[in-house]
Write a protein that holds these residues in place. Structure first.
Motif, PDB file in Angstrom:
ATOM      1  N   PHE A 272       0.831  -1.212   0.000  1.00  0.00           N
ATOM      2  CA  PHE A 272       0.000   0.000   0.000  1.00  0.00           C
ATOM      3  C   PHE A 272       0.862   1.256   0.000  1.00  0.00           C
ATOM      4  O   PHE A 272       0.594   2.208  -0.754  1.00  0.00           O
ATOM      5  CB  PHE A 272      -0.922  -0.004   1.219  1.00  0.00           C
ATOM      6  N   LEU A 273       1.892   1.285   0.832  1.00  0.00           N
ATOM      7  CA  LEU A 273       2.746   2.469   0.906  1.00  0.00           C
ATOM      8  C   LEU A 273       3.492   2.712  -0.403  1.00  0.00           C
ATOM      9  O   LEU A 273       3.724   3.860  -0.798  1.00  0.00           O
ATOM     10  CB  LEU A 273       3.743   2.314   2.052  1.00  0.00           C
ATOM     11  N   ALA A 274       3.863   1.631  -1.086  1.00  0.00           N
ATOM     12  CA  ALA A 274       4.643   1.776  -2.317  1.00  0.00           C
ATOM     13  C   ALA A 274       3.776   2.062  -3.537  1.00  0.00           C
ATOM     14  O   ALA A 274       4.212   2.780  -4.447  1.00  0.00           O
ATOM     15  CB  ALA A 274       5.464   0.510  -2.555  1.00  0.00           C
ATOM     16  N   GLU A 275       2.554   1.517  -3.581  1.00  0.00           N
ATOM     17  CA  GLU A 275       1.757   1.579  -4.799  1.00  0.00           C
ATOM     18  C   GLU A 275       0.525   2.480  -4.707  1.00  0.00           C
ATOM     19  O   GLU A 275       0.094   3.025  -5.728  1.00  0.00           O
ATOM     20  CB  GLU A 275       1.304   0.171  -5.192  1.00  0.00           C
ATOM     21  N   TYR A 276      -0.062   2.617  -3.542  1.00  0.00           N
ATOM     22  CA  TYR A 276      -1.337   3.315  -3.439  1.00  0.00           C
ATOM     23  C   TYR A 276      -1.278   4.595  -2.607  1.00  0.00           C
ATOM     24  O   TYR A 276      -2.074   5.504  -2.846  1.00  0.00           O
ATOM     25  CB  TYR A 276      -2.390   2.389  -2.819  1.00  0.00           C
ATOM     26  N   ALA A 277      -0.397   4.658  -1.627  1.00  0.00           N
ATOM     27  CA  ALA A 277      -0.384   5.803  -0.712  1.00  0.00           C
ATOM     28  C   ALA A 277       0.005   7.086  -1.442  1.00  0.00           C
ATOM     29  O   ALA A 277       0.970   7.091  -2.213  1.00  0.00           O
ATOM     30  CB  ALA A 277       0.592   5.544   0.436  1.00  0.00           C
ATOM     31  N   PRO A 278      -0.710   8.166  -1.233  1.00  0.00           N
ATOM     32  CA  PRO A 278      -0.355   9.444  -1.881  1.00  0.00           C
ATOM     33  C   PRO A 278       0.918  10.020  -1.267  1.00  0.00           C
ATOM     34  O   PRO A 278       1.252   9.757  -0.108  1.00  0.00           O
ATOM     35  CB  PRO A 278      -1.573  10.333  -1.584  1.00  0.00           C
ATOM     36  N   ARG A 279       1.609  10.807  -2.061  1.00  0.00           N
ATOM     37  CA  ARG A 279       2.854  11.435  -1.594  1.00  0.00           C
ATOM     38  C   ARG A 279       2.517  12.730  -0.858  1.00  0.00           C
ATOM     39  O   ARG A 279       2.751  13.834  -1.334  1.00  0.00           O
ATOM     40  CB  ARG A 279       3.775  11.718  -2.781  1.00  0.00           C
ATOM     41  N   THR A 280       1.966  12.579   0.324  1.00  0.00           N
ATOM     42  CA  THR A 280       1.586  13.733   1.127  1.00  0.00           C
ATOM     43  C   THR A 280       2.416  13.774   2.400  1.00  0.00           C
ATOM     44  O   THR A 280       3.119  12.825   2.754  1.00  0.00           O
ATOM     45  CB  THR A 280       0.093  13.673   1.481  1.00  0.00           C
ATOM     46  N   ARG A 281       2.301  14.910   3.091  1.00  0.00           N
ATOM     47  CA  ARG A 281       3.059  15.068   4.329  1.00  0.00           C
ATOM     48  C   ARG A 281       2.611  14.064   5.393  1.00  0.00           C
ATOM     49  O   ARG A 281       3.430  13.546   6.152  1.00  0.00           O
ATOM     50  CB  ARG A 281       2.899  16.498   4.844  1.00  0.00           C
ATOM     51  N   SER A 282       1.321  13.776   5.441  1.00  0.00           N
ATOM     52  CA  SER A 282       0.829  12.836   6.449  1.00  0.00           C
ATOM     53  C   SER A 282       1.394  11.435   6.217  1.00  0.00           C
ATOM     54  O   SER A 282       1.749  10.732   7.171  1.00  0.00           O
ATOM     55  CB  SER A 282      -0.706  12.788   6.414  1.00  0.00           C
ATOM     56  N   MET A 283       1.519  11.018   4.948  1.00  0.00           N
ATOM     57  CA  MET A 283       2.082   9.696   4.665  1.00  0.00           C
ATOM     58  C   MET A 283       3.575   9.663   4.966  1.00  0.00           C
ATOM     59  O   MET A 283       4.101   8.609   5.335  1.00  0.00           O
ATOM     60  CB  MET A 283       1.828   9.325   3.205  1.00  0.00           C
ATOM     61  N   GLU A 284       4.249  10.781   4.818  1.00  0.00           N
ATOM     62  CA  GLU A 284       5.658  10.829   5.208  1.00  0.00           C
ATOM     63  C   GLU A 284       5.798  10.653   6.719  1.00  0.00           C
ATOM     64  O   GLU A 284       6.753  10.034   7.199  1.00  0.00           O
ATOM     65  CB  GLU A 284       6.291  12.151   4.761  1.00  0.00           C
ATOM     66  N   TRP A 285       4.859  11.190   7.470  1.00  0.00           N
ATOM     67  CA  TRP A 285       4.848  10.969   8.910  1.00  0.00           C
ATOM     68  C   TRP A 285       4.621   9.491   9.230  1.00  0.00           C
ATOM     69  O   TRP A 285       5.220   8.939  10.150  1.00  0.00           O
ATOM     70  CB  TRP A 285       3.755  11.823   9.566  1.00  0.00           C
ATOM     71  N   VAL A 286       3.743   8.854   8.464  1.00  0.00           N
ATOM     72  CA  VAL A 286       3.489   7.421   8.667  1.00  0.00           C
ATOM     73  C   VAL A 286       4.762   6.620   8.390  1.00  0.00           C
ATOM     74  O   VAL A 286       5.127   5.721   9.164  1.00  0.00           O
ATOM     75  CB  VAL A 286       2.341   6.940   7.763  1.00  0.00           C
ATOM     76  N   ARG A 287       5.447   6.939   7.300  1.00  0.00           N
ATOM     77  CA  ARG A 287       6.699   6.240   6.986  1.00  0.00           C
ATOM     78  C   ARG A 287       7.747   6.471   8.066  1.00  0.00           C
ATOM     79  O   ARG A 287       8.488   5.556   8.440  1.00  0.00           O
ATOM     80  CB  ARG A 287       7.219   6.694   5.631  1.00  0.00           C
TER      81      ARG A 287
END
Length: 298
Positions: free
Chosen positions: A101-116
């Motif tokens: 999900f993180l590699a293929e579907y997750a948007p490149r947003t600031r919130s997802m960077e926090w998740v990573r």
């Protein structure tokens, strides 16, 4: 004319100097790597040589003794394999799915960077912290005591960040041109991931699975806090609410608190068995992938 000749000579001199430095660095790195590899082999050989020749069937399936010599490690060996299977059963679908999900579907947003960032932080947290969390959750909050279930779930939580991160890196490393070629042939997003991306990323994902499986099998802090220090009096105990001491915990107990006369011998045999099982486990996880790649046409 002399100046024109001296310029190539200077370049050749710098080239020879750099080549010499490269050879020296390569030799130094090779020597250090060989020394470390030899040290690891010597350590493994010492552990295996002291305990492996004395292991027999009775030791593997026999029940432990509290005072008398000659006891076995059957329940502890079974708990190690049982808890490992349960933890992988819980963590593999979620961890690998999260990585995809993180590699293929997750948007490149600031919130997802926090998740990573959170996932990377959790992957580096010591296992004792997960053990304390499992103890607070299962022993203190749910009041079920130290159990196989609590140990397996806590080990699964330990595995999840590593699996998610390794899977994401493996999937991201697949060239984007492969996806574009799959889309050009009319494949959907799901078909592209299942038929193109995951087979190409299989080596990295299997490496992550091998890493977490071997780590979970040799884990002691979580089992000590959440699984307990003793095991059932039966060899094959499937009850999830039984105590679930494993081989690493039994090794710690034998070395620190055991009263049996052959405690040192049991510790040596248990250590050798742990090393052999971890090596076999790593090989067993990688072997199907190696066999599949061997069968592919070149």
């Amino acid at each position: 004319m002399n100046e024109l000749v001296s310029v190539p000579s200077k370049k050749m001199g710098r080239f020879r100097t750099r080549r010499t430095i490269n050879k020296l660095m390569l030799g130094l790195i090779s020597a250090v790597s060989l020394s470390i590899f030899s040290l690891i082999l010597a350590l493994l050989y010492t552990i295996v040589r002291k305990g492996l020749p004395d292991i027999d069937v009775h030791f593997l399936v026999g029940l432990p003794e509290e005072i008398d010599a000659g006891g076995g490690i059957g329940p502890f060996l079974w708990n190690s394999l049982y808890i490992l299977f349960l933890s992988l059963f819980l963590s593999l679908p979620i961890g690998i799915g999260a990585g995809i999900f993180l590699a293929e579907y997750a948007p490149r947003t600031r919130s997802m960077e926090w998740v990573r960032g959170a996932i990377e932080s959790l992957a580096s947290v010591p296992s004792i912290v997960f053990g304390l969390f499992g103890y607070a959750l299962f022993v203190e909050y749910f009041q079920i005591g130290v159990t196989i279930l609590g140990a397996a779930v806590t080990l699964a939580l330990l595995n999840l960040p590593v699996l998610a991160r390794v899977t994401e890196e493996a999937v991201t490393a697949v060239p984007s041109t492969w996806r574009e070629a799959s889309f050009a042939l009319g494949a959907t997003k799901t078909q592209t991931i299942l038929k193109t991306v995951l087979p190409a990323a299989a080596r990295g994902i299997v490496t992550g699975v091998s890493l977490v499986a071997c780590r979970a099998f040799g884990e002691s802090a979580i089992i000590l806090l959440v699984g307990g220090t003793s095991a059932s009096g039966e060899m094959w105990d499937f009850h999830l609410l039984s105590e679930g001491a494993t081989l690493p915990v039994h090794l710690w107990y034998i070395q620190s608190e055991a009263l049996v006369a052959d405690a040192q011998e049991i510790a040596q045999k248990t250590s050798a068995l742990l090393v052999v099982i971890v090596l076999l486990l790593s090989f067993a996880i990688r072997f199907p992938l190696w066999l599949t790649q061997r069968k592919k046409p070149r």
